[in-house]
Design a protein around this motif. Sequence first.
Motif, PDB file in Angstrom:
ATOM      1  N   ILE A   1     -13.125  17.920  -2.481  1.00  0.00           N
ATOM      2  CA  ILE A   1     -11.917  18.115  -1.689  1.00  0.00           C
ATOM      3  C   ILE A   1     -11.290  16.768  -1.378  1.00  0.00           C
ATOM      4  N   GLU A   2      -9.973  16.730  -1.296  1.00  0.00           N
ATOM      5  CA  GLU A   2      -9.265  15.493  -0.941  1.00  0.00           C
ATOM      6  C   GLU A   2      -8.508  15.696   0.373  1.00  0.00           C
ATOM      7  N   PHE A   3      -8.802  14.821   1.333  1.00  0.00           N
ATOM      8  CA  PHE A   3      -8.060  14.789   2.595  1.00  0.00           C
ATOM      9  C   PHE A   3      -7.207  13.530   2.624  1.00  0.00           C
ATOM     10  N   GLN A   4      -6.269  13.485   3.564  1.00  0.00           N
ATOM     11  CA  GLN A   4      -5.450  12.282   3.710  1.00  0.00           C
ATOM     12  C   GLN A   4      -5.656  11.713   5.113  1.00  0.00           C
ATOM     13  N   ILE A   5      -6.356  10.597   5.183  1.00  0.00           N
ATOM     14  CA  ILE A   5      -6.559   9.960   6.489  1.00  0.00           C
ATOM     15  C   ILE A   5      -5.289   9.213   6.887  1.00  0.00           C
TER      16      ILE A   5
ATOM     17  N   ILE B   1       0.861  -1.189   0.000  1.00  0.00           N
ATOM     18  CA  ILE B   1       0.000   0.000   0.000  1.00  0.00           C
ATOM     19  C   ILE B   1       0.889   1.227   0.000  1.00  0.00           C
ATOM     20  N   GLU B   2       0.689   2.093  -0.980  1.00  0.00           N
ATOM     21  CA  GLU B   2       1.455   3.336  -0.998  1.00  0.00           C
ATOM     22  C   GLU B   2       1.031   4.168   0.209  1.00  0.00           C
ATOM     23  N   ARG B   3       2.001   4.556   1.012  1.00  0.00           N
ATOM     24  CA  ARG B   3       1.743   5.339   2.231  1.00  0.00           C
ATOM     25  C   ARG B   3       0.792   4.600   3.176  1.00  0.00           C
ATOM     26  N   GLY B   4       0.923   3.287   3.227  1.00  0.00           N
ATOM     27  CA  GLY B   4       0.095   2.501   4.141  1.00  0.00           C
ATOM     28  C   GLY B   4       0.874   2.199   5.410  1.00  0.00           C
TER      29      GLY B   4
ATOM     30  N   CYS C   1      -6.127  17.266  -9.123  1.00  0.00           N
ATOM     31  CA  CYS C   1      -5.418  18.515  -9.429  1.00  0.00           C
ATOM     32  C   CYS C   1      -4.035  18.567  -8.783  1.00  0.00           C
ATOM     33  N   PHE C   2      -3.572  17.443  -8.302  1.00  0.00           N
ATOM     34  CA  PHE C   2      -2.237  17.373  -7.685  1.00  0.00           C
ATOM     35  C   PHE C   2      -1.200  17.321  -8.809  1.00  0.00           C
ATOM     36  N   VAL C   3      -1.065  18.443  -9.507  1.00  0.00           N
ATOM     37  CA  VAL C   3      -0.208  18.514 -10.683  1.00  0.00           C
ATOM     38  C   VAL C   3       0.842  19.592 -10.451  1.00  0.00           C
TER      39      VAL C   3
ATOM     40  N   GLN D   1      -1.689   8.683   7.732  1.00  0.00           N
ATOM     41  CA  GLN D   1      -0.899   9.759   8.332  1.00  0.00           C
ATOM     42  C   GLN D   1       0.512   9.851   7.772  1.00  0.00           C
ATOM     43  N   GLU D   2       0.590  10.063   6.451  1.00  0.00           N
ATOM     44  CA  GLU D   2       1.901  10.128   5.814  1.00  0.00           C
ATOM     45  C   GLU D   2       2.827  11.145   6.477  1.00  0.00           C
ATOM     46  N   TYR D   3       2.342  12.362   6.633  1.00  0.00           N
ATOM     47  CA  TYR D   3       3.179  13.429   7.195  1.00  0.00           C
ATOM     48  C   TYR D   3       2.790  13.759   8.635  1.00  0.00           C
TER      49      TYR D   3
ATOM     50  N   ASP E   1       1.031  19.362   0.128  1.00  0.00           N
ATOM     51  CA  ASP E   1       0.809  17.922   0.181  1.00  0.00           C
ATOM     52  C   ASP E   1       0.583  17.436   1.615  1.00  0.00           C
ATOM     53  N   PHE E   2      -0.601  17.664   2.147  1.00  0.00           N
ATOM     54  CA  PHE E   2      -1.001  17.039   3.411  1.00  0.00           C
ATOM     55  C   PHE E   2      -0.021  17.246   4.573  1.00  0.00           C
ATOM     56  N   GLN E   3       0.564  18.449   4.642  1.00  0.00           N
ATOM     57  CA  GLN E   3       1.437  18.734   5.775  1.00  0.00           C
ATOM     58  C   GLN E   3       0.595  18.946   7.036  1.00  0.00           C
TER      59      GLN E   3
ATOM     60  N   VAL F   1      -8.371   9.687 -11.737  1.00  0.00           N
ATOM     61  CA  VAL F   1      -7.194   9.849 -12.587  1.00  0.00           C
ATOM     62  C   VAL F   1      -6.151  10.793 -12.009  1.00  0.00           C
ATOM     63  N   LYS F   2      -4.935  10.285 -11.904  1.00  0.00           N
ATOM     64  CA  LYS F   2      -3.772  11.123 -11.607  1.00  0.00           C
ATOM     65  C   LYS F   2      -2.989  11.201 -12.904  1.00  0.00           C
ATOM     66  N   ALA F   3      -2.976  12.363 -13.532  1.00  0.00           N
ATOM     67  CA  ALA F   3      -2.315  12.482 -14.836  1.00  0.00           C
ATOM     68  C   ALA F   3      -1.324  13.644 -14.823  1.00  0.00           C
TER      69      ALA F   3
ATOM     70  N   VAL G   1      -3.726   5.567  -6.939  1.00  0.00           N
ATOM     71  CA  VAL G   1      -3.763   6.568  -8.012  1.00  0.00           C
ATOM     72  C   VAL G   1      -2.531   6.482  -8.911  1.00  0.00           C
ATOM     73  N   ASN G   2      -1.429   5.964  -8.368  1.00  0.00           N
ATOM     74  CA  ASN G   2      -0.274   5.671  -9.225  1.00  0.00           C
ATOM     75  C   ASN G   2      -0.517   4.288  -9.818  1.00  0.00           C
ATOM     76  N   VAL G   3      -0.984   4.263 -11.050  1.00  0.00           N
ATOM     77  CA  VAL G   3      -1.402   3.001 -11.660  1.00  0.00           C
ATOM     78  C   VAL G   3      -0.283   2.479 -12.550  1.00  0.00           C
TER      79      VAL G   3
ATOM     80  N   SER H   1       1.427  14.019 -13.386  1.00  0.00           N
ATOM     81  CA  SER H   1       1.842  14.337 -12.032  1.00  0.00           C
ATOM     82  C   SER H   1       2.819  13.278 -11.556  1.00  0.00           C
ATOM     83  N   GLU H   2       3.917  13.714 -10.988  1.00  0.00           N
ATOM     84  CA  GLU H   2       4.901  12.789 -10.417  1.00  0.00           C
ATOM     85  C   GLU H   2       5.164  11.599 -11.339  1.00  0.00           C
ATOM     86  N   ASN H   3       5.524  11.902 -12.542  1.00  0.00           N
ATOM     87  CA  ASN H   3       5.915  10.893 -13.531  1.00  0.00           C
ATOM     88  C   ASN H   3       4.776  10.017 -14.059  1.00  0.00           C
TER      89      ASN H   3
HETATM   90  C1  BDP Z   1       2.002  12.257  -1.913  1.00  0.00           C
HETATM   91  C2  BDP Z   1       2.541  10.907  -1.676  1.00  0.00           C
HETATM   92  C3  BDP Z   1       2.627  10.064  -2.899  1.00  0.00           C
HETATM   93  C4  BDP Z   1       1.317  10.121  -3.648  1.00  0.00           C
HETATM   94  C5  BDP Z   1       0.987  11.553  -3.962  1.00  0.00           C
HETATM   95  C6  BDP Z   1      -0.375  11.721  -4.600  1.00  0.00           C
HETATM   96  O1  BDP Z   1       3.824  11.038  -1.093  1.00  0.00           O
HETATM   97  O2  BDP Z   1       2.947   8.769  -2.497  1.00  0.00           O
HETATM   98  O3  BDP Z   1       1.366   9.371  -4.810  1.00  0.00           O
HETATM   99  O4  BDP Z   1       0.932  12.295  -2.778  1.00  0.00           O
HETATM  100  O5  BDP Z   1      -1.260  12.206  -3.917  1.00  0.00           O
HETATM  101  O6  BDP Z   1       1.518  12.716  -0.690  1.00  0.00           O
HETATM  102  O7  BDP Z   1      -0.552  11.417  -5.754  1.00  0.00           O
END
Ligand code: BDP
Length: 681
Positions: free
Chosen positions: A388-392, A160-163, A322-324, A394-396, A367-369, A283-285, A203-205, A287-289
């Motif tokens: 709106i997008e929240f992050q449950i 899991i990414e950030r799991g 919109c995380f671009v 607790q990455e950060y 990014d969810f600071q 869709v994450k497009a 979202v990173n597929v 963004s981050e490669n």
């Molecule tokens: C960041 C994460 C990364 C995610 C990215 C996202 O570090 O793992 O893929 O956001 O939201 O917070 O796409």
Amino acid sequence: GDGYQAWLGFHRIAPGELYDQYAVYNRITVTEKDDIVRTAISELSRGIASILGNEPEVAESGVGVPCIAIGTFGSNPIVDRTFGNDTRSAVGPEGFAIKSDKDNRCIAIGASSGSGILYGVFHLLRLMSTGATIDKLDLVENPVNMLRMINQWDNIDGSIERGYAGKSIFYANNRITGDLERVRDYARLLASSGINAISINNVNVHKYESMLLTQEYLPDVAKFAAIFRSYGIKLFLSINYASPLEIGGLSTADPLDPAVREWWRGKAAEVYAAIPDFGGFLVKADSENRPGPFTYDRDHADGSNMLAEALKPYGGIVIWRCFVYNCKQDWRDRTTDRARAAYDHFKLLDGRFMDNVILQVKNGPMDFQVREPVSPLIGAMEATNQMIEFQITQEYTGQQRHLCYLIPQWKEVLDFETYAKGEGSSIKRIVDGSLYGNRFSGFAAVSNIGNDANWTGHLLAQANLYGYGRLAWNPELAAEGIAEEWIRQTFGGNEKLVRTILGMLMESWSIYESYTAPLGVGWMVNPDHHYGPNVDGYEYSKWGTYHFADCYGIGVDRTQASGTGYAAQYRGANYDRYESVESCPDELLLFFHHVPYAHVLHSGKTVIQHIYDTHFEGAERAEQLKAKWDSLTGSMDEGLHKQVASRLAEQAEHAKEWRDMINTYFYRKSGIADQLGRKIY
Ligand code: BDP
């Protein structure tokens, strides 16, 4: 106890007044048999059985005997006789009404859909498991937000990414898991807190996840959809924009290419053949490669509309993130600013999106600071659907090893006045669709669960998942109220225990903030995994996340006058407040301004003294959290107590590491001593 039941443990209540009041309702009457109503009956029976110690009887009619009557309007005589037209018309598609008829000793739950019934049942169970009186009920509830969504960041290999709570409950070894029971239990947790949508892959597929769209995997995806459907939850998939290349054998993914459009239309038809009520694509497009329309010189409107067109015949939607931003920027070019990116990319596209596209915007510009201003993009596009997008997860915010109850943070965001349409334009009114009358809108959040026995690793992190659902249902609920509900349902009603845990949850965000990055500057974490202090970890990196500390001062100048101009993305009074170093709130000072260490805050302290004080206090308060929890020994299940005790011990230790690293760094940078002469290394 391992915490698996979470807030659905339904503790047995002791004999007494309350028991007698509840015990009357040991019969459920219902005439309907649809899938979700059946779910509701089994949940109600199970919950009551657990609370009272015996299973209620389920019958088709119950006239003349005490009962809980449930049904959609027009299908159960008791429900129909209880609710007049006024009530019926006040109940929306997913809402419900509950009314107690004390004389006939009956409680009726009426709704206009199976989902409404299910939410009504969970509402009644919540009242019972928090010790409320139920023989004088008369209420109507409707969810404020249309979409109340969870995003899983699960990869099909089981990671899991950030799991931070184990592995995926959905996948293992590039296959869909056989443990559908656990998925069902997850659906129960989600539905009971009000969630109605879920995307089940990261979202990173990558290549394997793209395969979820193929015949090899679709039948298994359909099994998940069936489980979630019976809990009123719609299933979505994250897709890779380059799928036509990756799994379609085409040589382009250009959204304006007819073959590409045709390929997606065919794909949509296939998916809907397997899952007739499929929700749509996330869709994450670009963004981050991740691939996207930029490769073909197209923009995000071209890209998302192409998908929206393919889904439209089936009522599907495209949720476009919109995380671009540019994650390869040159750190020496200090005029670029990642905070600006989402607004700069999307604002000018307002009006060009189809009406079944929703833009999903993170709550802050970075990014969810632990502390960020509210994203200025939310509310800035009046002709576009937004959520709106929240992050449950607790990455950060301590990765579920530290305690951080996030509902107070989200409440601040939701209550933020944007002035988008003058006063009364708070974020919550934008994302519930009421300000601009959007067709689609709502909440999304990244889940914090995995296959750990207690779902969330840190037991108390369950409160964030529960609270997210409750807040998405009704953003007016108070953070304390939500926490208290969760505590009573999870641990029972011992008053000392309830007060102690409530206090701990309510101060946890402020504690975490105080020993980590100061005054809104963010990012002082280790690169990549983002756990633990590393002041300069990102300082000379391409990711664009800086604090600019030198021997004179610290902070990012984002003013229009002399900085990156980010502050000008806000309207009216917000712009004025952030642009000026005098009026900028302390907690965001270093997000908007570069100031000397001796700069005096509104609090009366200098920046450097604030850093020292908060870090000493934060570590101290983390230590107290541990002591507070220790005081509960013996007043709860021992297994649960131990789990949390060991996390809090780790947090207390780790908070000292944060304290020492940050204080030492700034002492050496500034050369200014602590006024209180405490030990700084
Ligand atoms: C960041 C994460 C990364 C995610 C990215 C996202 O570090 O793992 O893929 O956001 O939201 O917070 O796409």
